[in-house]
Write a protein that holds these residues in place. Structure first.
Motif, short mmCIF file in Angstrom:
data_model
loop_
_atom_site.label_atom_id
_atom_site.label_comp_id
_atom_site.label_asym_id
_atom_site.label_seq_id
_atom_site.Cartn_x
_atom_site.Cartn_y
_atom_site.Cartn_z
N VAL A 161 45.15 57.56 24.77
CA VAL A 161 44.56 56.94 23.57
C VAL A 161 43.36 56.07 23.96
CG1 VAL A 161 44.96 55.27 21.71
CG2 VAL A 161 46.63 57.07 22.16
N LEU A 162 43.47 55.36 25.07
CA LEU A 162 42.33 54.56 25.51
C LEU A 162 41.12 55.45 25.82
CD1 LEU A 162 43.98 51.80 27.77
CD2 LEU A 162 43.29 51.66 25.36
N HIS A 183 37.36 55.77 23.96
CA HIS A 183 36.24 55.52 24.88
C HIS A 183 36.31 54.14 25.52
CE1 HIS A 183 34.11 59.25 23.95
NE2 HIS A 183 34.58 59.08 22.75
N LEU A 184 37.51 53.59 25.62
CA LEU A 184 37.70 52.30 26.30
C LEU A 184 38.14 52.51 27.73
CD1 LEU A 184 39.44 50.51 23.31
CD2 LEU A 184 37.07 50.21 24.08
N ALA A 185 38.61 53.72 28.03
CA ALA A 185 38.88 54.11 29.42
C ALA A 185 38.30 55.51 29.59
CB ALA A 185 40.38 54.11 29.70
N SER A 186 38.28 56.00 30.83
CA SER A 186 37.72 57.33 31.07
C SER A 186 38.76 58.19 31.77
CB SER A 186 36.48 57.21 31.97
OG SER A 186 36.90 56.81 33.27
N PRO A 187 38.61 59.50 31.69
CA PRO A 187 39.55 60.38 32.39
C PRO A 187 39.64 60.06 33.88
CG PRO A 187 38.21 61.63 30.85
CD PRO A 187 37.65 60.24 30.86
N SER A 188 38.52 59.68 34.50
CA SER A 188 38.57 59.34 35.93
C SER A 188 39.46 58.13 36.19
CB SER A 188 37.17 58.97 36.45
OG SER A 188 36.29 60.03 36.24
N LEU A 189 39.47 57.20 35.25
CA LEU A 189 40.25 55.99 35.45
C LEU A 189 41.74 56.27 35.43
CD1 LEU A 189 39.73 52.82 35.72
CD2 LEU A 189 40.51 52.70 33.34
N ILE A 190 42.15 57.21 34.58
CA ILE A 190 43.59 57.40 34.39
C ILE A 190 44.16 58.51 35.27
CG2 ILE A 190 43.40 56.55 32.02
CD1 ILE A 190 43.91 59.39 31.05
#
Lengths: 357, 357
Positions: free
Chosen positions: B85-86, B90-97
Motif C-alpha cells: 500500500v505504501l 508512492h510513499l515507498a518504492s518496490p526497491s525499498l520493500i
C-alpha cells in the motif's frame, strides 16, 4: 389506435407472447395471384388498377369475417417518409414502395395484419403475432384468404398448387417465420451450430441485422425453406417444433451463463444499461448490441427496474427511416440521427422504468 | 490524519493544484548517500542499522524545521500488504520493500513527504505537491536536506557533485517529475509529437500505466533526463517551462475537441460515466480508461454533477495491492478484485456527486 406513422408501438412486438423471452414475433405470409392476370411487374396500369379495385371492394367482407377495421393506404397518396415508416414497421415491403403507383396496403386496426396489393404478387397477406404463435397467425391469414378466394379466381394448378411470381413460393405460397433473440447462444459461441443444422430441419436462419459481416443485436429470422409438398399446417407445425427446440437451447445457454459466468454477465448487462442511460450519440448497430444485452438482463431478472417493453419500442425507433420521419426531415444529417436516437433511448429507459422493488 | 494503510486520500493528488486540470502532481526527489559507507546493496547489516539509527535520531530536527510530524515506519515491522500500500501511494518504492530488513521510511503527517532509508541510496527524500508545483517541492526537499547535511557527511565530489548508487543520479541527485493527464492530446492523436520532442527538451515522457503495448488512462510521467551540469533550480525551472508548454498544447487540443467533435466528446464522457455507475466487474486498465474520459468531462464542464476529487481517490483505489489490503486478503482472487473495484467505483461516483445545478 396509435398514429400509424408516429407511433413505434406494435402489439406483435410485445414481450408478452408465448416463449416471449426468446421468440420476439411470429409471422405467416400467403402469396396469392389473380388467375389470367399478369404478375404485377408485367401488368399494365389498367390491370393493376383493376386488382386494387377488386380487393378494395372486398374489404367490408374481410372486416366482417375478421372483426377488424382495415385502413386502405394507397402508396402514392402518402409521402415517401411515411412509406418508409410502413416498411420499418413491416406493414409494407421495399418492393411495394419502389413503384408506388397502384400499390396499396390494407392494415388492420391492431396493426397485426397487412394485405399488400400489387407487390411482387397481386396479394400478400401477412399476419403477425407476439411470441411463438405460428398456428394462430396461419389461422388469421386463412380467414382472410377464405374471404378472398370465395370471390376471386386465384392462379392455381392442381399439381403445383398456387402459382406465384417467384418459383420459391410455388405450392402453398406460404412463408412462415419467427424472429428470435438468441444472446445466450451468441455469448456462449453456439450460434453457428444452430445455423449449420437448420437446412436439415428445412429452415433458413439469418441474422436479422448485420453490418455486412457480423450479426448485430443477436436477433435471427428463422423461416421455412420449403413451400411445396407439405400442407400449410404441416409446414407450420414442423417449424414450431424446430423453433421450440432452439428456444430450449437458448434457455440452456442462458442458464449456463448464469451459473458459470454470472459476474461477467451482470457486468455486460449493467454496463449496457449505463451506456444507454447516458449516451449522447448512437448509431444503429451500437443501439442493437446494447438493447440485446439489456433485454437479456431484464429477461433473466438481473435488471428488475425496467419493463421488457422498452425493447419492442426501440426495435422500431432505432431505424433510421423512423427517426427521419419523427424529425420531419428526409435529409436529416447522420450526426443528428445519432443524437436523436441517443435522446430517445435515454428517454425510453426512463419511461419504461419500473418502481424499484 | 487518515489511516496510512486504509485511506486512499493523498493531498498531492487533489485536482486543486496549479494547472490541476492537466497536471496531476509534481514530485522532487533527492538522492543522498553517507560518505565512506557502502551503498545499501553492498552494506552489511550493522552498516544499514547505523544509517537508519542516524537518520531516526534526526527526525526531531526535521520536524522542527518543517513544522510537520513524521512517522518512522520500519519495513520489517508491517505486513507485506501494508508495504504494498505504501508503494501504491508512492510513499515507498518496490526497491525499498524487496528486502525489508533495516529499511524504513519517514512519512510526514500530510503524506506529502517521504524519506526512504536504505533504498538504492542511503537516503531518498521525496516531496510531492498537487498540480504544477515543482519549485515548492524542491524547496521542501532542500529544507529536509539542509537539516541532514548539517549533521551527516554526505558522499560528495567537488567536480561530480553528489555521488549516488546509480550514475544516472550523479551530480544533483535530483529527479523532478510531474504526472500529466493528456486525454485531449491522446484523442486528437498528438501524443507522439510530445514524446518525440521531449529528448530535445531534456525530458523523458512515459505512459504512467501501460498494458505492455499501449498507454492506458492517458496519464504520462514527465521527468528530467539530466542531473549533471545544471543547478537544481535550473533543472526545475526548465522543466516547469516545458511542462507549461505541454499544458497549453493539451488545453488547445481539448478546445479543438469541444469545437469540432463536441457530440462525440460528450458521448464518450457520458458513456464512461454510465459504465462506471453500473459496472459489476472492472479490471484495472478498463477503470483507468473510463476514469480518464470522465475526468476530462468534469474538467470541461460536460459533467457538472461530479467533483474531480473522484479521480484522485480512484487512482489509488484502482490498484490491485490497495484492494487486496482493503479486503484483508493477500490472495484475493482476480474475479473478486474485479468485483470489489467495480463496487468501489460505483460507490465513489455517488459519494463525489455534487448537487445538480
Amino acid at each position: 389506435m396509435d398514429d400509424l406513422y408516429r407511433s413505434p408501438l406494435l402489439p406483435w412486438l410485445s414481450p408478452k407472447g408465448p416463449e416471449g423471452d426468446v421468440v420476439i414475433s411470429s409471422r405467416v405470409r400467403l402469396a396469392r395471384d389473380f388467375d389470367r392476370m399478369p404478375f404485377p411487374d408485367r401488368a399494365d396500369t389498367n390491370q393493376l388498377a383493376a386488382v386494387k379495385k377488386t380487393v378494395s371492394a372486398l374489404l367490408p367482407a374481410i372486416e366482417k369475417s375478421t372483426g377488424q377495421v382495415f385502413d386502405l393506404v394507397d402508396m402514392d397518396s402518402i409521402p415517401p417518409m411515411e412509406r418508409e415508416v410502413l416498411c420499418v414497421k413491416h406493414l409494407a415491403s421495399p418492393s411495394l414502395i419502389k413503384q408506388p403507383e397502384h400499390r396499396a396496403v390494407c392494415i388492420s386496426d391492431d396493426r397485426c395484419t397487412s394485405i399488400m396489393i400489387n407487390e411482387e404478387d397481386h396479394l400478400r397477406i401477412a399476419c403477425m403475432e407476439a411470441g411463438l404463435e405460428l398456428e394462430r397467425s396461419l389461422q388469421r391469414a386463412f380467414q382472410i384468404d377464405d374471404v378472398l378466394e370465395a370471390r376471386i379466381n386465384m392462379a392455381f394448378d392442381e399439381k403445383l398448387g398456387y402459382l406465384t411470381s417467384w418459383p420459391t413460393n410455388l405450392g402453398t405460397g406460404l412463408r412462415a417465420s419467427v424472429v428470435m433473440h438468441l444472446p445466450g447462444l451468441a455469448f456462449t459461441d453456439n450460434i453457428s451450430s444452430i445455423i449449420n443444422i437448420s437446412p436439415q430441419l428445412g429452415l433458413s436462419v439469418n441474422g436479422l441485422y448485420t453490418d455486412g459481416h457480423q450479426v448485430i443485436g443477436n436477433m435471427f429470422r428463422v423461416a421455412n425453406r420449403l413451400t411445396l409438398g407439405f400442407t400449410e399446417e404441416e409446414i407450420v407445425s414442423n417449424m414450431r417444433d424446430a423453433v421450440q427446440e432452439i428456444v430450449d437451447q437458448e434457455r440452456r445457454a442462458r442458464k449456463a451463463l448464469e451459473l458459470h459466468d454470472r459476474l461477467r454477465l451482470e457486468d455486460r448487462v449493467w454496463r449496457a444499461y449505463g451506456e444507454m442511460r447516458f449516451a449522447r450519440r448512437m448509431n444503429s448497430g451500437d443501439a442493437l448490441a446494447l438493447m440485446s444485452k439489456l433485454r437479456l438482463g431484464v429477461d433473466l431478472g438481473i435488471v428488475d427496474n425496467l419493463s421488457a417493453e422498452f425493447f419492442s419500442e426501440l426495435l422500431i425507433v432505432n431505424r433510421e427511416d423512423y427517426l427521419k420521419n419523427l424529425a420531419g426531415n428526409e435529409e436529416l444529417p447522420k450526426e443528428e440521427i445519432y443524437q436523436l436516437r441517443a435522446e430517445i433511448v435515454r428517454e425510453a429507459l426512463q419511461r419504461y422504468a419500473l418502481p424499484q422493488r
